[in-house]
Design a protein around this motif. Structure first.
Motif, short mmCIF file in Angstrom:
data_model
loop_
_atom_site.label_atom_id
_atom_site.label_comp_id
_atom_site.label_asym_id
_atom_site.label_seq_id
_atom_site.Cartn_x
_atom_site.Cartn_y
_atom_site.Cartn_z
N SER A 147 -0.17 8.26 -11.00
CA SER A 147 -1.43 7.56 -11.27
C SER A 147 -1.80 6.65 -10.10
O SER A 147 -2.96 6.34 -9.89
CB SER A 147 -1.32 6.77 -12.56
OG SER A 147 -0.50 5.63 -12.35
N LEU A 148 -0.81 6.20 -9.34
CA LEU A 148 -1.09 5.29 -8.23
C LEU A 148 -1.78 6.00 -7.06
O LEU A 148 -2.53 5.39 -6.32
CB LEU A 148 0.21 4.65 -7.73
CG LEU A 148 0.91 3.73 -8.71
CD1 LEU A 148 2.20 3.22 -8.11
CD2 LEU A 148 0.00 2.59 -9.09
N LYS B 272 0.81 -1.22 0.00
CA LYS B 272 0.00 0.00 0.00
C LYS B 272 0.85 1.27 0.00
O LYS B 272 0.33 2.36 -0.17
CB LYS B 272 -0.89 0.04 1.26
CG LYS B 272 -1.87 -1.12 1.36
CD LYS B 272 -2.83 -1.13 0.19
CE LYS B 272 -3.81 -2.28 0.30
NZ LYS B 272 -4.34 -2.65 -1.03
N PHE C 100 -11.07 -4.38 -4.63
CA PHE C 100 -10.59 -3.03 -4.40
C PHE C 100 -11.76 -2.22 -3.83
O PHE C 100 -12.85 -2.23 -4.36
CB PHE C 100 -10.13 -2.47 -5.75
CG PHE C 100 -9.12 -1.40 -5.61
CD1 PHE C 100 -7.86 -1.70 -5.12
CD2 PHE C 100 -9.43 -0.11 -5.95
CE1 PHE C 100 -6.92 -0.72 -4.99
CE2 PHE C 100 -8.48 0.88 -5.82
CZ PHE C 100 -7.22 0.58 -5.34
N ASN D 100 -13.65 1.22 -1.65
CA ASN D 100 -13.63 2.67 -1.49
C ASN D 100 -12.65 3.10 -0.42
O ASN D 100 -12.07 4.16 -0.48
CB ASN D 100 -15.02 3.18 -1.11
CG ASN D 100 -15.96 3.11 -2.29
OD1 ASN D 100 -15.52 3.15 -3.44
ND2 ASN D 100 -17.24 2.97 -2.02
N PHE E 97 -2.06 -4.35 -5.98
CA PHE E 97 -3.49 -4.40 -6.22
C PHE E 97 -4.05 -5.81 -6.10
O PHE E 97 -3.46 -6.77 -6.54
CB PHE E 97 -3.83 -3.85 -7.60
CG PHE E 97 -3.38 -2.44 -7.74
CD1 PHE E 97 -4.05 -1.44 -7.07
CD2 PHE E 97 -2.26 -2.13 -8.48
CE1 PHE E 97 -3.62 -0.13 -7.16
CE2 PHE E 97 -1.82 -0.83 -8.57
CZ PHE E 97 -2.50 0.17 -7.92
N LYS F 56 -4.10 8.10 -7.16
CA LYS F 56 -5.55 8.04 -7.39
C LYS F 56 -6.10 6.68 -7.02
O LYS F 56 -7.28 6.52 -6.78
CB LYS F 56 -5.85 8.34 -8.86
CG LYS F 56 -5.62 9.78 -9.23
CD LYS F 56 -6.68 10.23 -10.24
CE LYS F 56 -6.56 11.72 -10.53
NZ LYS F 56 -5.34 12.02 -11.31
N LYS F 57 -5.26 5.67 -7.05
CA LYS F 57 -5.73 4.32 -6.73
C LYS F 57 -5.47 3.96 -5.27
O LYS F 57 -5.58 2.81 -4.88
CB LYS F 57 -5.05 3.31 -7.65
CG LYS F 57 -5.47 3.51 -9.10
CD LYS F 57 -4.77 2.56 -10.02
CE LYS F 57 -5.32 2.75 -11.44
NZ LYS F 57 -4.46 2.14 -12.44
N ASP G 70 -9.84 1.75 0.08
CA ASP G 70 -8.54 1.84 -0.58
C ASP G 70 -8.37 3.22 -1.21
O ASP G 70 -7.32 3.83 -1.13
CB ASP G 70 -8.42 0.78 -1.70
CG ASP G 70 -8.29 -0.61 -1.13
OD1 ASP G 70 -7.56 -0.76 -0.13
OD2 ASP G 70 -8.91 -1.54 -1.67
N LEU G 71 -9.46 3.67 -1.84
CA LEU G 71 -9.37 4.93 -2.57
C LEU G 71 -9.19 6.12 -1.61
O LEU G 71 -8.52 7.08 -1.93
CB LEU G 71 -10.63 5.14 -3.41
CG LEU G 71 -10.81 4.10 -4.52
CD1 LEU G 71 -12.15 4.26 -5.19
CD2 LEU G 71 -9.69 4.22 -5.54
#
Lengths: 78, 578
Positions: B264-265, B220, B376, B378, B372, B267-268, B380-381
């Motif tokens: 980009s990660l 993470k 997955f 929320n 990942f 955002k994930k 996580d987000l």
């Protein structure tokens, strides 16, 4: 070469190397079934750098015959 | 894994299985309509190497649907459903089937797939291969029935497979290792063994990260070094203006692309942190002034910009985020730091920046599956935000552990030499270049150095460092000037590359010993503040020198050799050769 074959056999049939003697065969080694045979062939081909044809694969019925086929193969390729 | 022969792997797999026997078993079920027995040891071995007690089981041959009904709990099915073997010689017979016959097969197979989807909907993860035709079709002759059939069923798969199905693209593996290396037609015709050990290894390396992130913990947090990791160059030496970070800089594009991937990660839900041996202000300056940099200061949840060892910093990050270090990935260009973290925190996944920089973005990409899982959420987000809040509540804790053990394992050797003519040029250069660990930052020209060499009232000591991983070369310098009964440390500097190993205190002790051998006792030294040398601000205080006086930019110190050597604690793990 004998040592290498015995080491391979002891690994793929999961027995101590002492168990691989002149008389080793599917009768003396429980893991030498059709799948064990496939693992043996894979390892022999990989470690001796040879390719066996399907008839040779079937001929390798015990330890002595395994040695014989490998010798034959190595001789043909040298 | 690729370095092992199959028989070695087979044996090691058994041994690892014995070692891990007490741990909770992780069950994998291999369902197939071709013979896949050799996948079992390979897959087990790859997972057991990651300390998971993986147990793979072959289910009965060509019985995928029925076997899928019995799969329960957390078991992970790995399905090899080969259309070429829907029935014997199917891939070739289909070429003369009528359209009606073909659609009957398509219908039957989609029905079966739907049943399979239902049976496996509850599994945490299902590994299922996209269908492939390329083993049985010709590159230049298009319009094959088999090819069309495969495409039709793949479309169905993509549309209808439940979210817990991970679809593996076998064609990518064929292209990575070649078709010839992937299949063994001899074994296929004799015993339906389609795939080679090579293929199975490559396949396994694709799916293992996903299994790890599903079953064990997924990663993470990504912790990055700054210099030569986030950007090219050393900010403390080169200055923020000269770092390579974007297309216009030489080698900048590699670091830019790595930053794009990292951006980009966020955002994930992946948390980015910095852990770098630097002055915090220098790093903030980069963020302030380099607008061409993709990642911004706020993108990093925690920044550990200091001179502590990295394992301690990583433990602190874990404490502050309240996360286990087993969810961390650590990226650094230095072999020393990578090995330190590996040794002290083996559960942290480490990535060393490759020497060939063009591999760098791809290398980061290849590690992403560790981050990942298919499930997955929320949560996580929202993770990045959550941690930022959590941080305000926690206070910092410092822990130092086992650092000496690690350093002892390195076998560090230092060589001190005196006025070696071959070193003169390099030593002059060090006075010009060294900014951070430099007590007085006096820059000398070759002529001046020459004079020091010739003067009997001056000592010029150089320090060379090596350890079991390699040689750092000449990385330290001390110039001592003698007058009457006082020895004055005119210059003391070390290259940053070797900090964090207590080499500085060994060097200082050797310096003092030399002074004492020359029958001097009183030593004076100065710290002269610059913009860059904050790291050594209290070096003499920590070393037991007494502060004589100070003004804004300068602090003057004094000690006697006897007092210093009487209090000094030798650093046992560094071997000194003079």
């Amino acid at each position: 070469m004998e040592e290498k074959v015995r080491r391979i056999m002891s690994s793929v049939f999961l027995v101590d190397i002492e168990k691989i003697d002149e008389n080793a065969s599917p009768e003396t080694l429980p893991k030498w079934d059709s799948l064990g045979h496939l693992n043996l062939i894979t390892s022999i081909e990989e470690e001796f750098g040879i390719t066996l044809d399907d008839e040779q694969i079937i001929e390798m019925l015990n330890y002595k015959l395994v040695l014989e086929v490998i010798r034959e193969c190595l001789k043909a390729s040298s | 894994m690729n370095a092992l022969t199959f028989s070695e792997l087979f044996r090691l797999n058994e041994e690892l299985g014995e070692l891990l026997r007490e741990k909770e078993a992780i069950s994998l079920k291999i369902l197939s309509n071709v013979t896949m027995n050799q996948l079992k040891p390979i897959l087990e071995y790859a997972l057991r190497s990651e300390s998971l007690n993986a147990v793979a089981e072959m289910t009965s041959y060509d019985n995928i649907l029925q076997e899928s009904m019995h799969i329960q709990g957390k078991a992970i099915p790995v399905v090899f459903w080969e259309l070429c073997n829907l029935k014997s010689s199917f891939a070739f017979e289909i070429e003369y089937y009528t359209p009606e016959e073909i659609s009957r097969y398509a219908e039957k197979t989609t029905k079966e797939l739907e049943l399979l989807f239902d049976n496996l909907r509850q599994s945490p993860l299902v590994i299922f291969n996209r269908f492939s035709h390329i083993l049985f079709t010709n590159h230049t002759i298009t319009g094959n029935n088999f090819e069309r059939f495969v495409k039709q069923l793949n479309d169905f798969l993509i549309q209808h497979a439940p979210p817990n199905f991970l679809l593996i693209d076998l064609d990518r593996i064929f292209s990575a290792i070649s078709l010839d290396a992937s299949v063994d037609l001899r074994n296929y015709y004799s015993s339906k063994v389609l795939y080679t050990v090579n293929f199975l290894k490559s396949y396994t390396s694709q799916i293992v990260p996903v299994i790890l992130s599903t079953y064990a913990k997924s990663r993470k947090v990504i912790i990055l070094d700054c210099d030569n990791t986030l950007w090219k160059g050393i900010v403390g030496e080169d200055g923020w203006e000269h770092l390579a970070i974007s297309d216009k800089d030489k080698d900048g594009i590699y670091f830019k692309e790595v930053q794009c991937i990292l951006k980009s990660l966020i955002k994930k839900g992946i948390v980015l942190c910095l852990c770098s041996k630097n002055n915090a202000e220098d790093v903030e300056e980069v963020f302030q002034h380099r607008h061409d940099m993709v990642l911004k200061s706020d993108d990093f949840v925690i920044k550990k910009i200091n001179w502590n060892d990295k394992a301690s910093n990583i433990r602190e990050i874990a404490g502050e985020l309240n996360l286990g270090t087993d969810s961390f990935i650590f990226v650094d260009d230095s072999e020393f730091e990578i090995n330190l973290v590996k040794e002290q925190l083996p559960e942290v996944k480490t990535i060393q920046v490759p020497v060939k920089l063009f591999h760098y973005p791809r290398m980061i990409l290849d590690h992403l599956p560790l981050c990942f899982s298919l499930s997955f959420t929320n949560e996580d987000l929202a993770r990045v935000q959550m941690y930022q809040q959590e941080l305000r509540r926690t206070t910092e804790k410092s822990r130092f552990q086992d650092m000496d053990d690690y350093l002892a394992s390195l076998g560090i050797k230092v060589v001190i030499s005196e006025k070696n003519p071959e070193e003169m040029e390099r030593l002059t250069q060090l006075t010009q270049k060294t900014n951070q660990f430099n007590l007085t930052t006096k820059r000398y020209l070759p002529g001046e150095m020459q004079q020091f060499y010739q003067s009997s009232h001056t000592d010029v000591l150089s320090l060379s460092v090596s350890d079991k991983f390699g040689n750092f070369g000449i990385t330290g310098l001390c110039i001592i000037k003698y007058s009457k009964n006082i020895a004055v440390i005119d210059t003391l500097l070390l290259s940053c590359r070797i900090l964090g190993r207590n080499i500085e205190s060994v060097f200082l002790m050797e310096i003092v010993k030399r002074v004492y051998m020359k029958r001097y006792d009183l030593i004076q030294a100065t710290y002269k503040k610059t913009l860059k040398n904050g790291i050594v601000e209290s070096f003499y205080d920590k070393s037991g020198f007494a502060l004589l006086g100070s003004d804004n930019d300068e602090r003057r110190y004094e000690t006697t050799c006897r007092k210093f050597l009487g209090n000094a604690r030798p650093v046992k793990y560094i071997k000194v050769i003079s």
